[in-house]
Scaffold this active site. Structure first.
Site: not given
Ligand code: COA
Length: 415
Positions: A79, A111, A233
């Protein structure tokens, strides 16, 4: 007749950013990345690598010891396409020296395209058992600087040789699929970074997993206990935990605790923690990581879940073959992932901002540390690829991006 994976090889660029460095610059607790997302390092792609050079390295390695005349088709799933018309597979076909009788084309469904290729390859080999098909997934997962997706950046390629009488894993062509038109992640042609609704994409992933699993169970008659290990994935490795616990909620036997469930996915996460997201190849990096772990997997069934945003999910599986260990490229992969150069944050940002000219002007790349192939530059709107002389391997440190240098003596010219 058994069909499945005869050989598997991964390639990841020679530079990486430790997510502790990213966390420090973004003012975020590094544990969020290490524990919350389950990522430690992200591969950084130097300007003279792209999906073609990465794929060529993976294909060349996967085909070691295999007669090229038996290769009927090369499919490249990506992609991160570099051209609207010409398939990136054609460049790879030439670089590794596949015969002109071998077909080469490109596949796309976010993906999930790698798995789409594997399923097509299984059908082809079923019809022509003497032929082999190479499926290579190659991608650069790229999100905007400072966005929540940034720590899930990554890059690399994974190549699978699909054949009859497979040495590694017999794959079942019976799959469960789920397709729905959703906008959780996409990249319009005019953009270099993906647009993503991250939290929504996680929900859609979980729905696609459940629906694909239900269809798979109906199709195969298999259940949760028929599977010893699961590969998912992995946009970030904690996604496996979310997915597996979700699946287990309504399909695992009663009394199977969290630790036992996490044990089923642990070994498949090691490599992805170090490469970052590989998009189309990520589930097969997970499979490689599992096969190359200490686990004894002979005759054990492994479940595979592929998810491509937009979206399509596919659940299927395979049985690991007796004697598989001696056909792995474990040492090569261990060295490749262990010997990369750590990049300071500033260099990562410079590399991130570097891009090929968009106006057709001539451009020659500097020499970075790359694998066996490099993108030398662009001339007359054509990408110039070259094989790298081993004795001419570039220094491991990263020179400044965008400075000009002469093209290598071994640039491959077109007939
Ligand atoms: N210590 C340990 N864990 C921590 C932390 C810390 N200090 N601070 C936050 N976390 C945890 C959160 O609790 C969360 O865990 P949970 O999922 O069990 O709730 C995790 O870290 C991620 O934190 P969050 O605030 O939800 O992350 P984010 O808003 O920054 O975004 C994604 C996470 C995955 C949505 C982002 O990285 C993204 O958009 N990725 C690309 C798209 C993707 O990968 N999609 C997946 C499906 S294809």
């Amino acid at each position: 007749m058994k069909v499945g994976i005869e050989a598997i090889s991964i390639y990841s660029p020679r530079y990486y950013l430790d997510l502790k460095s990213l966390a420090a610059v973004r003012g975020i607790d590094a544990e969020k990345y290490y524990k919350g997302l389950g990522q430690e390092r992200m591969a950084v792609v130097p300007p003279d690598e792209d999906i073609v050079t990465m794929a060529a390295n993976a294909v060349e390695s996967a085909l070691e010891g295999i007669d090229f005349r038996s290769v009927d088709t090369l499919m490249l799933a990506t992609e991160s396409g570099i051209d609207q018309s010409k398939a990136a597979a054609i460049y790879v076909h030439r670089l590794v020296g596949l015969p002109s009788t071998c077909k080469a084309y490109e596949l796309k469904q976010a993906c999930c395209a790698g798995t789409a290729g594997v399923l097509a390859a299984l059908a082809l080999v079923q019809q022509h058992p003497q032929k082999k098909v190479v499926v290579v997934a190659s991608d650069i997962a790229r999100y905007g600087l400072g966005t929540p997706g940034e720590p899930t950046t990554g890059a690399g390629a994974v190549a699978l040789v699909i054949s009859a009488d497979p040495k590694l894993v017999e794959l079942s062509p019976d799959v469960g699929a789920y397709t729905a038109d959703v906008m959780d992640f996409w990249r319009p042609n005019y953009m270099d970074e993906a647009l993503v609704d991250g939290k929504y994409s996680i929900r859609v992933y979980l729905k696609a997993l459940a629906e694909s699993w239900n269809a798979y169970v109906k199709e195969t008659g298999l259940d949760f206990t028929d599977h010893y290990r699961f590969c998912y994935h992995l946009p970030f490795t904690r996604m496996a935990e979310k997915g597996h616990l979700h699946l287990a909620k309504y399909s695992a036997p009663e009394g199977m605790g969290r630790e036992a469930l996490l044990e089923q996915i642990y070994s498949a996460q090691r490599y992805n923690r170090l490469t970052g997201n590989l998009y189309a190849g990520s589930v097969y990096v997970a499979l490689t990581s599992l096969l190359e772990s200490q686990e004894k997997l002979e005759n054990k069934r492994v479940g595979l879940f592929s998810y491509g945003s937009g979206c399509m999910g596919i659940f299927y599986g395979g049985v690991v073959q007796p004697g598989y260990k001696k056909h792995l490229k474990e040492e090569k992969h261990r060295q490749m992932l262990g010997n990369r150069t750590e990049m300071p944050y500033g260099d990562y940002e410079v590399m991130y901002k570097n891009s090929l000219p968009k106006d057709g002007s001539e451009y020659m790349n500097n020499h970075y540390h790359v694998g066996n192939y490099r993108l030398a530059g662009v001339k007359d709107h054509k990408r110039i690829y070259e094989a790298v002389e081993r004795e001419e391997q570039a220094p491991r440190s990263a020179p400044a991006v965008n400075s000009r240098s002469a093209p290598s003596k071994r640039s491959v010219s077109y007939p």
